[in-house]
Design an enzyme around this catalytic site. Sequence first.
Site, PDB file in Angstrom:
ATOM      1  N   CYS A  49       0.818  -1.222   0.000  1.00 17.74           N
ATOM      2  CA  CYS A  49       0.000   0.000   0.000  1.00 17.74           C
ATOM      3  C   CYS A  49       0.846   1.265   0.000  1.00 17.74           C
ATOM      4  O   CYS A  49       0.322   2.366  -0.196  1.00 17.74           O
ATOM      5  CB  CYS A  49      -0.935   0.013   1.199  1.00 17.74           C
ATOM      6  SG  CYS A  49      -2.008  -1.427   1.294  1.00 17.74           S
ATOM      7  N   CYS A  78     -13.286   0.188   8.455  1.00 20.68           N
ATOM      8  CA  CYS A  78     -12.427  -0.367   7.402  1.00 20.68           C
ATOM      9  C   CYS A  78     -12.563   0.413   6.099  1.00 20.68           C
ATOM     10  O   CYS A  78     -13.667   0.808   5.717  1.00 20.68           O
ATOM     11  CB  CYS A  78     -12.798  -1.820   7.130  1.00 20.68           C
ATOM     12  SG  CYS A  78     -12.864  -2.875   8.603  1.00 20.68           S
ATOM     13  N   HIS A 126      -9.692   3.505  -1.433  1.00 21.61           N
ATOM     14  CA  HIS A 126      -8.328   2.980  -1.303  1.00 21.61           C
ATOM     15  C   HIS A 126      -7.962   2.049  -2.461  1.00 21.61           C
ATOM     16  O   HIS A 126      -7.767   0.847  -2.278  1.00 21.61           O
ATOM     17  CB  HIS A 126      -8.197   2.256   0.042  1.00 21.61           C
ATOM     18  CG  HIS A 126      -6.836   1.737   0.353  1.00 21.61           C
ATOM     19  ND1 HIS A 126      -5.674   2.279  -0.172  1.00 21.61           N
ATOM     20  CD2 HIS A 126      -6.440   0.692   1.150  1.00 21.61           C
ATOM     21  CE1 HIS A 126      -4.638   1.602   0.290  1.00 21.61           C
ATOM     22  NE2 HIS A 126      -5.069   0.637   1.079  1.00 21.61           N
TER      23      HIS A 126
END
Length: 380
Positions: A81, A203, A329
């Site tokens: 990430c 999340c 994301h």
Amino acid sequence: MRLAIVSTGHTKFGKLSKDIGNLMLDVCNQALSKANADISAVDAIYISNFSSSFTGQCHLPAVLASKLGVDKEITRVESACASGGVALKEAAISILSGLYKTVLVIGVEKMCDTPIDQVTQILASAASQEEIKHGATFPSLYALMAQRHFYEFGTTEEHLAKIAVKNHKNALNNPLAQFHKEFTVEDVLNSRVVASPLKLLDCSPVSDGAAAVLMTTEECACKFTDSPVYLIGIGHDTGTIDLKSRETISTMPAVKRASAKAFAMCDLMPQDIDVAEVHDCFTIAELIEIEDLGFCDKGMGKGMIEEGRTSIDGDIPINPSGGLKAKGHPIGATGVSQVVEIATQLRGEAGIRQVHDAEYGLCCNIGGTGATAVVSIFSR
């Protein structure tokens, strides 16, 4: 020599119809158009991308060259990430070395066409396989970090819920964010448990998207813009991939080391930062990072949240974009997207979510459970 961010590009985040090649092309064209330039002005391109397993397409540099219809030096960068932050650092090194003058950094990921069980497996490849074979997933690993933080410092589920509420509220004013829905603390606490104490609304989501920044030397910046944003400090560090090897799991040592390098490079302190984008893949990650970046003492992040210090009108606004939690994301795009938001803030172009009189901004992009960290600092 200072490095200048002279232009940016950014797709909406979420489930997108375009393929990965066209997502890259979109942000490339956006960045060039805003800079009144064409691809001939770019010496090289760095692509941040986590995994070809989502699309079955390797060799993204050649894919982009085909889309652009030109031959160009293009390099793919991967560090889970944190790929976007590492790509930015590699681009900066290439300019500072004198090899190139103008470089485009593109972050991209297309995840939403992949079944969720496969997404979970692909994401797990960025964690310790020893931990994964014993049943761990990223939510459960971050849940362990949260439980330890709760035990050591008295942090609660309500503190984490307030982070989610803040970031979703910020995303309401970001037209490119994946989610535009406001939640209450009760909504977060009552959402489905994923890995206790983390709920569904703690999340970040699965996302498609791309982002780009065009970077050059300070001397060349005037050819592209009248309002450059300068990269003045950057730190990169990597630690152990597994949690069991760390002295404590309530901190991210790589973040502490990377931020120390970045602050030393530009001779600034955490209290000099006016706005920050941090890597809130889970709400506990934002809490740990604001402590490890030095915005408060260890264990005192909960106080910052309770007092509203990390809100848009607080003394250190965190994730005005909505963060990974609400903006989305798409892994390879995330670190580059953070830079786009900070550049937008420092130019005073963020509209309703604008942080007042922001002069210095910071990005914290992490990989895995914080095993890799890149901290970058910018000035207007």
